[in-house]
Design an enzyme around this catalytic site. Sequence first.
Site, mmCIF file in Angstrom:
data_model
loop_
_atom_site.group_PDB
_atom_site.id
_atom_site.type_symbol
_atom_site.label_atom_id
_atom_site.label_comp_id
_atom_site.label_asym_id
_atom_site.label_seq_id
_atom_site.Cartn_x
_atom_site.Cartn_y
_atom_site.Cartn_z
ATOM 1 N N HIS A 178 63.077 56.935 28.291
ATOM 2 C CA HIS A 178 61.626 56.955 28.074
ATOM 3 C C HIS A 178 61.339 57.694 26.776
ATOM 4 O O HIS A 178 61.874 58.776 26.537
ATOM 5 C CB HIS A 178 60.920 57.656 29.238
ATOM 6 N N HIS A 197 54.799 58.947 19.207
ATOM 7 C CA HIS A 197 54.042 58.970 20.448
ATOM 8 C C HIS A 197 52.573 59.051 20.086
ATOM 9 O O HIS A 197 52.078 60.103 19.683
ATOM 10 C CB HIS A 197 54.469 60.173 21.306
#
Length: 554
Positions: free
Chosen positions: A118, A164
Amino acid sequence: MKHSFKVCFFFRRRFRANVSEAPEDVKMMFDEYSENGTMNIEQLQKFLKDVQGEGRKKAQAIFNNFKHLNFFQRRGLHLEEFFSYLLDQDLNHALSPSHGDNQDMTAPLSHYYIFTGHNSYLTGNQLSSDSSETPIIRALKKGVRAIELDLWPNSKKDGIHVRHGGTLTAPVELNKCLKAIKDHAFTASEYPVVITFEDHLTHDLRQDVAEMLNSTFRDILYVPKRGEDVHQFPSPELLKGKILISTKPPERRTKEKPPADDQSANSQDDIDEEYLEMLDKDEDIAIPEYESLIAIRAKKMKRGSDLQTFFNDVEKVSRVSLSERELVDVVSKYKHEIISFTQESLLRVYPKGLRVDSSNYDPMLAWNHGAQMVAFNMQRNDKHLWIMEGMFRGNNGCGYIKKPEFLLNNPSNSRSLSATRINGLKIKVYMGEGWNLDFRRTHFDFYSPPDLYVKIKMVGVENDKARNKTIPIEDQWVPVWNEEFSFSISTPELAFLQIIVRDYDTSGKDDFAGQTCLPVKDLRSGIRAVPLYNKRGERYKHVKLLMGFELQFE
């Protein structure tokens, strides 16, 4: 040889430095299968058959390992060599086999658990850490087979960054990540690597991504046949050495209809035809080479949608993503539907957004309902990541584990279809060694050697959860426990033996001294060497346990 530890300013405590000595059980076993202090190759073969459950060829490999000895004169192993063989992590590992995958790899991709990362590019927390290709390389070397990249335009909108979104994380260029994947994809395993894109790009930048993918991966990029409706994924065997792209296909660009006042010159039908023709042309423009490279199409669930219908719609295989929290809600209502869905399509589960420290969740719920891609943060060392690494130590660490039969056939029958008939496991923890070689003398206690003990935990479905531990052995670098434990097991395919060694401390938190996690269905019976790992999942050079395993079958 003795070790000294300072006490105050003027006194020193001296402790005898332990050397590994065969436990009594090992001595008795050697005496039973040897004669006059020597075990010849026929006797070793008998020991391997009776105790270890192994074939005759292994005996020759063990003898070859000690070829520096003069077997012509001695004609066999003495107790010292026999004990050395038992502690050898390569010759006598607890997991089987020592080389090559041992599971059928020809089923569709949806029939396997896949070692999945992830936000694979982050070096630390989810809010402010750097993005880099380094954690991607580290993950691939561990055997991770699914890498996640979040794609965003750079500040000038003329390049592609991986970062991100909505956080203070620093970006890394996409081409660096792709090159790292190309260079290290098949270091740990020859089976396919899936790259999942979270795509936040403009149409033009997607064209750039397509060019990057083609120029970087060339013939190792798996490209589906044009116009092919995929009703079943290819197998890991067929996809060996290939890179697959998985993302949601970009939405078609649409243009709004002209306002009603401008329609006076044409009939409504003419306007509709012109508008549809214009959309068709725009669709031709809006299907770049990028879309043709998507091997696994991601599908998004809309809020308020009929989830039962959604999960039963498997006309074309796809991938769906759920957060760990969403999974709990979905499973409570649609358990059988989600298992049916994962028999043909892929389900990816990812950590909830509150895990900003890059912690992980218990993977068991997802695994027990067929989720193939249980995505984990590899940046944070925690007990759940150790379980994940334990799962994928199976099948020789190739990154793919065949799902249990009860998840591939009739979902309403659940675990009654278990094909692995192990219903119990008896364990004996004999001893451990290597801490004096891999740790500083004063690492555990400034004044004495460690007081080591072993925590044994069975991880699995609810019925299989259990734990126990040995007593601490005071002031010993080579502790000998000789303690036995038994565990009952209802679902061996999803049962894992988690082992953690700690140094007992009366005044504070017990110090970590090593860990491992082993899939029960891949355990080998007999007396076995069990190598231990540090918190980061790196194997110690010398630290190991000697343990006995007895698998009990129905």
